[in-house]
Design a protein around this motif. Structure first.
Motif, PDB file in Angstrom:
ATOM      1  N   GLY A 134       0.799  -1.209   0.000  1.00 20.20           N
ATOM      2  CA  GLY A 134       0.000   0.000   0.000  1.00 20.20           C
ATOM      3  C   GLY A 134       0.830   1.256   0.000  1.00 20.20           C
ATOM      4  O   GLY A 134       0.406   2.278   0.509  1.00 20.20           O
ATOM      5  N   LYS A 135       2.062   1.182  -0.535  1.00 18.20           N
ATOM      6  CA  LYS A 135       2.945   2.341  -0.531  1.00 18.20           C
ATOM      7  C   LYS A 135       2.453   3.375  -1.522  1.00 18.20           C
ATOM      8  O   LYS A 135       2.171   3.082  -2.675  1.00 18.20           O
ATOM      9  CB  LYS A 135       4.372   1.922  -0.880  1.00 18.20           C
ATOM     10  N   MET A 136       2.367   4.617  -1.071  1.00 16.15           N
ATOM     11  CA  MET A 136       1.856   5.687  -1.919  1.00 16.15           C
ATOM     12  C   MET A 136       2.992   6.581  -2.395  1.00 16.15           C
ATOM     13  O   MET A 136       4.059   6.644  -1.789  1.00 16.15           O
ATOM     14  CB  MET A 136       0.828   6.519  -1.152  1.00 16.15           C
ATOM     15  N   THR A 137       2.734   7.277  -3.482  1.00 16.15           N
ATOM     16  CA  THR A 137       3.703   8.231  -4.013  1.00 16.15           C
ATOM     17  C   THR A 137       3.554   9.561  -3.276  1.00 16.15           C
ATOM     18  O   THR A 137       2.585   9.785  -2.545  1.00 16.15           O
ATOM     19  CB  THR A 137       3.478   8.457  -5.512  1.00 16.15           C
ATOM     20  N   ILE A 138       4.513  10.452  -3.493  1.00 14.43           N
ATOM     21  CA  ILE A 138       4.439  11.786  -2.897  1.00 14.43           C
ATOM     22  C   ILE A 138       3.198  12.517  -3.397  1.00 14.43           C
ATOM     23  O   ILE A 138       2.503  13.207  -2.639  1.00 14.43           O
ATOM     24  CB  ILE A 138       5.716  12.595  -3.219  1.00 14.43           C
ATOM     25  N   GLU A 139       2.890  12.363  -4.702  1.00 16.00           N
ATOM     26  CA  GLU A 139       1.725  13.030  -5.282  1.00 16.00           C
ATOM     27  C   GLU A 139       0.427  12.516  -4.638  1.00 16.00           C
ATOM     28  O   GLU A 139      -0.494  13.308  -4.359  1.00 16.00           O
ATOM     29  CB  GLU A 139       1.683  12.800  -6.789  1.00 16.00           C
ATOM     30  N   GLN A 140       0.349  11.202  -4.402  1.00 16.96           N
ATOM     31  CA  GLN A 140      -0.847  10.646  -3.778  1.00 16.96           C
ATOM     32  C   GLN A 140      -0.983  11.126  -2.336  1.00 16.96           C
ATOM     33  O   GLN A 140      -2.081  11.457  -1.886  1.00 16.96           O
ATOM     34  CB  GLN A 140      -0.782   9.113  -3.834  1.00 16.96           C
ATOM     35  N   ARG A 141       0.152  11.184  -1.624  1.00 16.06           N
ATOM     36  CA  ARG A 141       0.127  11.677  -0.249  1.00 16.06           C
ATOM     37  C   ARG A 141      -0.333  13.132  -0.206  1.00 16.06           C
ATOM     38  O   ARG A 141      -1.165  13.509   0.634  1.00 16.06           O
ATOM     39  CB  ARG A 141       1.517  11.560   0.382  1.00 16.06           C
ATOM     40  N   ASP A 142       0.180  13.954  -1.124  1.00 12.00           N
ATOM     41  CA  ASP A 142      -0.204  15.367  -1.161  1.00 12.00           C
ATOM     42  C   ASP A 142      -1.695  15.526  -1.451  1.00 12.00           C
ATOM     43  O   ASP A 142      -2.366  16.397  -0.874  1.00 12.00           O
ATOM     44  CB  ASP A 142       0.621  16.119  -2.204  1.00 12.00           C
ATOM     45  N   ALA A 143      -2.215  14.700  -2.364  1.00  7.02           N
ATOM     46  CA  ALA A 143      -3.640  14.771  -2.698  1.00  7.02           C
ATOM     47  C   ALA A 143      -4.498  14.405  -1.491  1.00  7.02           C
ATOM     48  O   ALA A 143      -5.529  15.040  -1.227  1.00  7.02           O
ATOM     49  CB  ALA A 143      -3.949  13.848  -3.875  1.00  7.02           C
TER      50      ALA A 143
END
Length: 319
Positions: A134-143
């Motif tokens: 379930g690792k998210m990208t920086i863009e997904q975290r920011d969203a």
């Protein structure tokens, strides 16, 4: 005779201590709860103009709850949306925000009073199994963080004075008049050995309170959102969560809700009505993969694509 006395002072207790961030162990919840009453759905699909008339101009809006009530005629709920202090936003709430709120509501209902963006991501994507990736990208975290802050900073004022007596709601609670959509705050903590922003809930969302009271709360297994072969972009997360909500709604209310999902409605609700044809084609593929997954999992019995002329029009499904 000179006597020298040495006194050794222990000043360690008076020295400033290095900050120790409390460590908490957090795990994803596996059940999704989705508030599904009219007001909750309506506010996530307002136009830019409609939204600004409330936030900027302070104009209230109405939701028609029931037409031709035998005693009250048209029953409406009056509401107003505004920004909290030090929060300036005129971007309308959307399906992504709706999904993020539902994930937060699900955790709190499961007795978990604080979560991380990574946990929200896993709730949005269905990657909640033990050892699931379930690792998210920086863009997904920011969203996700942007959506949480929007929900925290958005104030909803609700006038249920006409709705509750007419439809027999709210007998066991006080009317909700004014609250943040997501009452919460941020704290920096060590989570599972890593520093992270942790979201603490002050209390449950007013939408959860109303949905429970009205018995308009959808429930389904979060893993149904973990669709094979679909990347978890912002668009795809919206499509999967919207599609899953509509199917769950039809399953819960088979007499009121048609077992058909049109692509026009899907594009409109997910802000894709003006998207390029290629983007819409990819969105249709995501929806087909979602329904293939739901069929494989036994959540639906079957589905078929329908056309109008030569264009794909809808997905019809059975239970």
């Amino acid at each position: 005779m000179e006597i020298q006395i040495q006194i050794k002072l222990n000043i360690e207790p008076f020295l400033p201590k290095p900050e120790v961030k409390p460590n908490v162990q957090l795990y994803p919840t596996k059940k999704r709860l989705v508030p599904n009453f009219k007001l909750c759905k309506v506010i996530n699909h307002l136009s830019k103009e409609q939204y600004e008339r409330m936030v900027v101009d302070g104009k209230p809006r109405k939701v028609l709850e029931k037409h031709n009530h035998r005693r009250y005629g048209e029953v409406v709920t009056v509401y107003r949306i505004s920004n909290s202090d030090n929060f300036d936003n005129t971007d309308p709430l959307n399906e992504f925000d709706y999904a993020v709120l539902s994930v937060c509501i699900s955790y709190l209902a499961d007795g978990i009073e604080h979560i991380t963006p990574a946990m929200i991501y896993r709730g949005l994507t269905g990657k909640v199994s033990k050892g699931g990736k379930g690792k998210m990208t920086i863009e997904q975290r920011d969203a996700i963080l942007s959506s949480v802050k929007k929900l925290m900073g958005t104030i909803i004022e609700i006038d249920e004075s006409e709705t509750n007596p007419a439809l027999n709601y709210g007998k066991d609670r006080s009317p909700i008049t004014c609250s943040a959509i997501l009452p919460a705050y941020f704290v920096e903590k060590t989570v599972n050995g890593q520093d992270a922003s942790v979201i603490f809930f002050d209390r449950e969302s007013p939408f959860m309170t109303i949905a429970r009271d009205r018995k308009q709360l959808l429930k389904y297994d979060v893993s149904l959102l973990d669709v094979p072969g679909v990347q978890n972009s912002w668009m795809n997360i919206m499509l999967k969560n919207y599609g899953m909500r509509r199917v769950a709604e039809s399953k819960a209310h088979p007499k009121q809700m048609a077992s058909t999902l049109t692509f026009h409605d899907t594009f409109e609700k997910c802000n894709l009505e003006n998207a390029h044809a290629e983007i819409k084609r990819r969105a249709r593929e995501v929806m087909v993969k979602l329904f293939e997954h739901l069929q494989a999992k036994g959540y639906i019995k079957s589905f078929e694509l329908t056309k109008k002329a030569t264009a794909f029009y809808s997905i019809h499904f059975t239970f």
